[in-house]
Design a protein around this motif. Sequence first.
Motif, PDB file in Angstrom:
ATOM      1  N   HIS A   1     -30.245  41.558  22.141  1.00 36.28           N
ATOM      2  CA  HIS A   1     -30.180  42.729  20.522  1.00 36.28           C
ATOM      3  C   HIS A   1     -30.701  44.367  21.669  1.00 36.28           C
ATOM      4  O   HIS A   1     -31.532  44.343  21.557  1.00 36.28           O
TER       5      HIS A   1
ATOM      6  N   LEU B   1     -31.071  46.318  19.528  1.00 32.55           N
ATOM      7  CA  LEU B   1     -32.274  47.474  18.872  1.00 32.55           C
ATOM      8  C   LEU B   1     -33.815  47.010  19.387  1.00 32.55           C
ATOM      9  O   LEU B   1     -34.763  47.317  19.054  1.00 32.55           O
TER      10      LEU B   1
ATOM     11  N   LEU C   1     -37.845  48.565  18.886  1.00 34.08           N
ATOM     12  CA  LEU C   1     -39.353  47.943  18.376  1.00 34.08           C
ATOM     13  C   LEU C   1     -40.316  47.842  19.309  1.00 34.08           C
ATOM     14  O   LEU C   1     -41.287  47.979  18.754  1.00 34.08           O
TER      15      LEU C   1
ATOM     16  N   LEU D   1     -41.438  44.904  11.704  1.00 32.87           N
ATOM     17  CA  LEU D   1     -40.227  45.498  12.034  1.00 32.87           C
ATOM     18  C   LEU D   1     -38.659  44.894  12.073  1.00 32.87           C
ATOM     19  O   LEU D   1     -37.698  45.593  12.195  1.00 32.87           O
TER      20      LEU D   1
ATOM     21  N   LEU E   1     -37.374  44.554   8.744  1.00 32.23           N
ATOM     22  CA  LEU E   1     -36.470  45.861   8.200  1.00 32.23           C
ATOM     23  C   LEU E   1     -34.722  46.128   9.388  1.00 32.23           C
ATOM     24  O   LEU E   1     -34.291  46.575   8.296  1.00 32.23           O
ATOM     25  N   THR E   2     -34.691  45.404  10.237  1.00 35.55           N
ATOM     26  CA  THR E   2     -33.831  45.573  11.076  1.00 35.55           C
ATOM     27  C   THR E   2     -33.037  44.308  11.431  1.00 35.55           C
ATOM     28  O   THR E   2     -31.728  44.437  11.960  1.00 35.55           O
TER      29      THR E   2
ATOM     30  N   VAL F   1     -32.377  41.900   5.875  1.00 36.25           N
ATOM     31  CA  VAL F   1     -32.491  42.742   5.149  1.00 36.25           C
ATOM     32  C   VAL F   1     -33.652  42.880   4.194  1.00 36.25           C
ATOM     33  O   VAL F   1     -32.435  43.081   3.444  1.00 36.25           O
TER      34      VAL F   1
END
Length: 465
Positions: free
Chosen positions: A37, A39, A43, A129, A132-133, A184
């Motif tokens: 991913h 993101l 992280l 984390l 949250l994402t 989320v």
Amino acid sequence: MSDNPAEPPVAATPHDTVPHSWPPQPGVDTEPRQRLHPLSPVLHGAKSLVVVIAGLSWSTLSRVGFGWFAAMVAVLALGATVLSVISWYNTGYHVVGRELRVHEGLLWRRTRAIPLERLQAVEVVRPLLAQLTGLAELRLEVVGGGKTEAPLAYLGVADAARLRERLLALAGRVAQPSAPDAAVPSTTAGPAPAVVPGRPLHAVRNRDLLVSQLLTPQAFLLPFGVAFVVVQFLTAGSWSFVAVASTVTAMAGVLLQPIRRVLDDWNFRLGRDGATLRVHNGLLETRAQTVPLERVQTVRATWPLLWRVKGWLRLRLEVAGYSLAEADDRNRPDRLLPVGDLPTAATIVAEVLPGVRLDALALTPPPPRTRWVHPLGRGALGAGLFERVFATRSGLLTRQLVIVPYARIQSVRVVQGPVQRRLGLATVHADTAGGAGAAAEDRDVAEAWALAAELTARAHAARLR
């Protein structure tokens, strides 16, 4: 060469490295290489930032001042993020035939080939984390691996669930589709408990989990420790910052284990999906684990001293093929029942070991002369042979019952210490694959040798079935 003729040949171990241009085998379907991913670097960079701040410490802040300290943190965090982006760009994965191949590296490129025939479980792990994402991490347990494989961090929750089911299906462990976690978690309300696929077996109440950790020596003795610190503070008049910090750190260390157990076992759900147990647990870090029933070596029931007031116990497993040397024991799928009563435990044990009744295992005590070795704990010792399993009991303050199926016994040992030789006693050990097994402590020597011979015969007969 494998001892099992039915086991398919394995082309590579999980840690084999192959050339980056390793060509696919002729006739094997290939697919485009997938990236993690986008993101993922964020992280990894955030995790590096925490490590950087912890490494610089307060002493650095006091020497260089807040401005330079913030600049140092920013530069180091930026560098860590850049490295994470480069690593993400050069990391990919795809399934080739019955192998999962993970490609990584910039200067020294490496391809890891993970044979799916050796795959035991694929765990979906979601640190805070990642929750949250809306991301998740896949961790693979492979037979013979030195540690838990964690090549895919991070994927979207839906993508992780789909890939997990696909890998399990290719490995021959057909499973029902997993219900993904909430994408989320809400910031105003706690995440809803995940639904474990398959047939639900048990869900631990969080209230019982909290009470069970309050009934531990650490929590029980904490008020006395606080009172001692307060008295010392009042009598001394004042304490230095170092003394206060040391005291607080020591108290935090005492409470770390019960707090960690609450966080790890929060919303514990257990289900059965065919020949596989499904476990979902965790608060700050959620985990979805699978436990193949044919890999279960032993079942351990433990009655802590303070839990006996409420009639509670916990169940743990030993599972072959998992990494016993793993530094983080949370990676081991050994949780079967964090806390519960005897009827609940008996129901769960009957699912794991069919035909075994936890509440009907009558064990015989050792001979009376054992009191010279265990003056107070002789009554807590016991052992017994049953139709399908060998069971032993031990422990004075914390009682423990170990159940070993005969088919899982790898070897049998008779051990005598110097005191045991003088008293005519011996201990019989039933060893399992990669686990502690079970031990019938301080039996009469003649009984010990007869017990060892019977265990060897029953183990051999069970493996031939």
